[in-house]
Design a protein around this motif. Structure first.
Motif, PDB file in Angstrom:
ATOM      1  N   VAL A 101       0.840  -1.191   0.000  1.00  0.00           N
ATOM      2  CA  VAL A 101       0.000   0.000   0.000  1.00  0.00           C
ATOM      3  C   VAL A 101       0.883   1.252   0.000  1.00  0.00           C
ATOM      4  CG1 VAL A 101      -1.803   1.266   1.213  1.00  0.00           C
ATOM      5  CG2 VAL A 101      -1.843  -1.215   1.201  1.00  0.00           C
TER       6      VAL A 101
ATOM      7  N   VAL B 175      -5.577   4.451   5.213  1.00  0.00           N
ATOM      8  CA  VAL B 175      -4.442   3.813   5.879  1.00  0.00           C
ATOM      9  C   VAL B 175      -3.993   4.738   6.995  1.00  0.00           C
ATOM     10  CG1 VAL B 175      -2.168   2.762   5.559  1.00  0.00           C
ATOM     11  CG2 VAL B 175      -3.778   2.860   3.640  1.00  0.00           C
TER      12      VAL B 175
ATOM     13  N   ARG C  61      -1.948   5.111  11.066  1.00  0.00           N
ATOM     14  CA  ARG C  61      -1.100   4.527  12.085  1.00  0.00           C
ATOM     15  C   ARG C  61      -1.584   5.020  13.445  1.00  0.00           C
ATOM     16  NH1 ARG C  61       3.497   1.959  11.543  1.00  0.00           N
ATOM     17  NH2 ARG C  61       4.061   2.848   9.515  1.00  0.00           N
TER      18      ARG C  61
ATOM     19  N   ALA D 177      -0.007   0.045  12.084  1.00  0.00           N
ATOM     20  CA  ALA D 177      -0.706   0.525  10.900  1.00  0.00           C
ATOM     21  C   ALA D 177      -1.981  -0.282  10.667  1.00  0.00           C
ATOM     22  CB  ALA D 177       0.193   0.442   9.678  1.00  0.00           C
ATOM     23  N   TYR D 178      -3.045   0.400  10.246  1.00  0.00           N
ATOM     24  CA  TYR D 178      -4.329  -0.240   9.970  1.00  0.00           C
ATOM     25  C   TYR D 178      -4.822   0.214   8.595  1.00  0.00           C
ATOM     26  CZ  TYR D 178      -4.264  -0.775  15.073  1.00  0.00           C
ATOM     27  OH  TYR D 178      -3.900  -1.074  16.371  1.00  0.00           O
ATOM     28  N   VAL D 179      -5.624  -0.655   7.945  1.00  0.00           N
ATOM     29  CA  VAL D 179      -6.213  -0.339   6.642  1.00  0.00           C
ATOM     30  C   VAL D 179      -7.698  -0.663   6.689  1.00  0.00           C
ATOM     31  CG1 VAL D 179      -6.115  -0.699   4.162  1.00  0.00           C
ATOM     32  CG2 VAL D 179      -4.023  -0.926   5.519  1.00  0.00           C
TER      33      VAL D 179
ATOM     34  N   SER E  72      -3.951  -6.826   7.053  1.00  0.00           N
ATOM     35  CA  SER E  72      -2.740  -6.102   6.694  1.00  0.00           C
ATOM     36  C   SER E  72      -1.560  -6.596   7.516  1.00  0.00           C
ATOM     37  CB  SER E  72      -2.930  -4.590   6.892  1.00  0.00           C
ATOM     38  OG  SER E  72      -3.175  -4.285   8.250  1.00  0.00           O
TER      39      SER E  72
ATOM     40  N   GLU F  24       2.871  -5.397   8.308  1.00  0.00           N
ATOM     41  CA  GLU F  24       3.948  -4.434   8.069  1.00  0.00           C
ATOM     42  C   GLU F  24       5.275  -5.165   8.208  1.00  0.00           C
ATOM     43  OE1 GLU F  24       5.013   0.210   9.166  1.00  0.00           O
ATOM     44  OE2 GLU F  24       3.577  -0.905  10.398  1.00  0.00           O
TER      45      GLU F  24
ATOM     46  N   VAL G  62       3.894  -1.383   4.300  1.00  0.00           N
ATOM     47  CA  VAL G  62       2.561  -1.781   4.757  1.00  0.00           C
ATOM     48  C   VAL G  62       1.881  -2.495   3.593  1.00  0.00           C
ATOM     49  CG1 VAL G  62       0.328  -1.010   5.623  1.00  0.00           C
ATOM     50  CG2 VAL G  62       2.416   0.189   6.328  1.00  0.00           C
TER      51      VAL G  62
ATOM     52  N   VAL H 206      -1.468  -5.151   2.189  1.00  0.00           N
ATOM     53  CA  VAL H 206      -2.830  -5.633   2.436  1.00  0.00           C
ATOM     54  C   VAL H 206      -3.056  -6.934   1.685  1.00  0.00           C
ATOM     55  CG1 VAL H 206      -3.832  -3.368   2.879  1.00  0.00           C
ATOM     56  CG2 VAL H 206      -3.795  -4.260   0.545  1.00  0.00           C
TER      57      VAL H 206
END
Length: 460
Positions: A126, A149, A151, A157-159, A218, A220, A225, A227
């Motif tokens: 990503v 996206v 943090r 980190a999240y999506v 996701s 890292e 990062v 997905v």
């Protein structure tokens, strides 16, 4: 961390340079003091021009010096960043047209062929980790979807899908990070990054159990990062391996290139099995540039590349991986230079991630993370991020990345203008191409999305 250290070093050098220059300007002695016997004409004094010529010269010198310092810092220490737009590479602008006009015309008129599904199942990059700070959110287009996206303040980190299920506001445009949650800029609804569940509605007594936004699996790793996409919503069955040298800080980030390519995703990794194209497209030296009309010019034929390549899929439990072994040699004025021979192992993991591992007895070791991410059905974002030994001068990996970029942009010119042939006319020496297509087909499922065209017709 390495990039932040370089940034601090640059600021310190800039501040020091400005201080020195300011001191020189303030204390410079004007040569006209000597010319006029220690004094200026009265008119000059009344006009307040005492010392002006010397200070003007000092200012010019200072400006040039600061520019030179900045250029040297960027050359020697700063990571290389080459970010191309959709129209920058791979199109020929003629008859007074701009590149954008040429690109639009090619995209409009090009035949696409009988395409495979457009979004294979797998892991996709990503963005790079250093591009997302704590508490920051970014709007990214991936696999035809808008995602937010972010943090969390704890560093993870999240999506999630970009659009709020309440009234459709884009969470990444004006939204803010609250702990591990993302807050909608429209009404303040908060969604948890780990599962997408709504945890707060500021004006409601109760949050509905079904209130949630889609959360993308996701991970890292290797400074990126990623997905997971599967057309049937299945959970990941494999992961992208971690490069130990990057995790331990032995290899550090030295730069990135980014290109947008108008082609089907499968065209790009298929190059690994297309051994014959290396001898024709990539033999001319990198000094001959990227425009295929001129790469075979006699002016630059004194530099030639020689390639020996082998591609093979891996076996269980890594059937989602393949390897290309490359032996590269450089010839200058007909003479082979063994010192510049490079061995590269290109290991592809799934449809979208390739590790280009360099090992050179003199230039050191490192990896280029080659990542292909579909933005739209026929638009791919391709990034190359290089990590290299920290004890090797940054100029070395930056040169490698720049040379790789030149070779890659020759391929871009082909991809941007070609048609996908589902049943190609192959000779015996092209057998690896068909083998690659069979290997790549494992990333498609029955429900994998396809591109459908609707053509208006005139019946007479």
């Amino acid at each position: 961390m390495e990039g932040q250290g370089m940034s601090r070093l640059g600021k310190i050098m800039t501040g020091f340079g400005i201080s020195v220059v300011a001191g020189v300007i303030m204390h410079v002695r004007d040569p006209l003091d000597t010319i006029f016997g220690g004094g200026y004409p009265e008119l000059w004094r009344k006009a307040g021009l005492v010392g002006a010529p010397a200070r003007a010269v000092a200012c010019i010198f200072a400006g040039v010096s600061l520019l030179a310092i900045g250029w040297l810092y960027k050359l020697l220490f700063a990571p290389l960043e080459l970010l191309r737009t959709c129209d920058d590479v791979g199109y020929i602008a003629e008859d007074g047209r701009s590149r954008a006009q040429a690109a639009n015309e090619v995209r409009r008129r090009r035949k696409t062929g009988e395409l495979p599904p457009v979004y294979p199942n797998g892991w996709y990059r990503v963005l790079d980790s250093h591009m997302l700070e704590r508490g920051e959110v970014k709007n990214i287009t991936v696999l035809g979807e808008q995602v937010a996206v972010f943090r969390g303040t704890e560093g993870k980190a999240y999506v999630v899908d970009a659009y709020c299920p309440h009234l459709g506001a884009n969470l990444a445009v004006g939204g803010r990070v609250v702990g591990k949650n993302i807050e909608c800029p429209f009404h303040g609804w908060q969604f948890r990054g780990e599962d997408g569940k709504c945890v707060r509605i500021p004006y409601a007594e109760k949050v509905p159990e079904f209130a949630k936004v889609r959360c993308w699996p996701s991970m890292e790793t290797n400074g990126q990062v990623l997905v997971w996409f599967h057309c049937d919503g299945e959970e990941p069955t494999w992961t992208v391996p971690e490069q130990g040298e990057i995790k331990r800080g032995e290899w550090v980030y030295r730069g990135r290139t980014e290109h947008f390519i108008n082609a089907h995703i499968e065209e790009i990794p298929e190059n690994a099995a297309d051994i014959a194209h290396l001898a024709h497209l990539h033999t001319p030296g990198f000094v001959s540039g990227v425009d295929l009309r001129y790469t075979n010019s006699k002016t630059w034929e004194f530099v030639r590349h020689d390639w020996k390549v082998q591609w093979e899929p891996e076996c269980e439990p890594n059937k989602h991986c393949s390897q290309m072994l490359v032996k590269h040699a450089l010839t200058v004025f007909g003479r082979h230079w063994p010192l510049l021979d490079v061995d590269v192992v290109a290991r592809q993991v799934g449809p979208g991630v390739v590790f280009l591992l360099f090992d050179h007895k003199f230039l050191g070791r490192g990896v280029i993370m080659h990542c292909v991410t579909p933005v739209e059905p026929l638009l791919q974002c391709v990034s190359h991020s290089i990590f290299y030994q920290s004890n090797i001068p940054p100029l070395v990996p930056k040169f490698i990345l720049r040379a790789e970029c030149i070779q890659f942009e020759r391929d871009v010119m082909i991809w941007n203008n070609k048609k996908y042939i589902s049943k190609p006319l192959l000779v015996k020496e092209d057998s690896a191409i068909q083998k690659h297509r069979r290997w790549f087909s494992q990333f498609y499922s029955e429900n994998s999305p396809r591109l459908r065209f609707h053509r208006e017709t005139l019946d007479f």
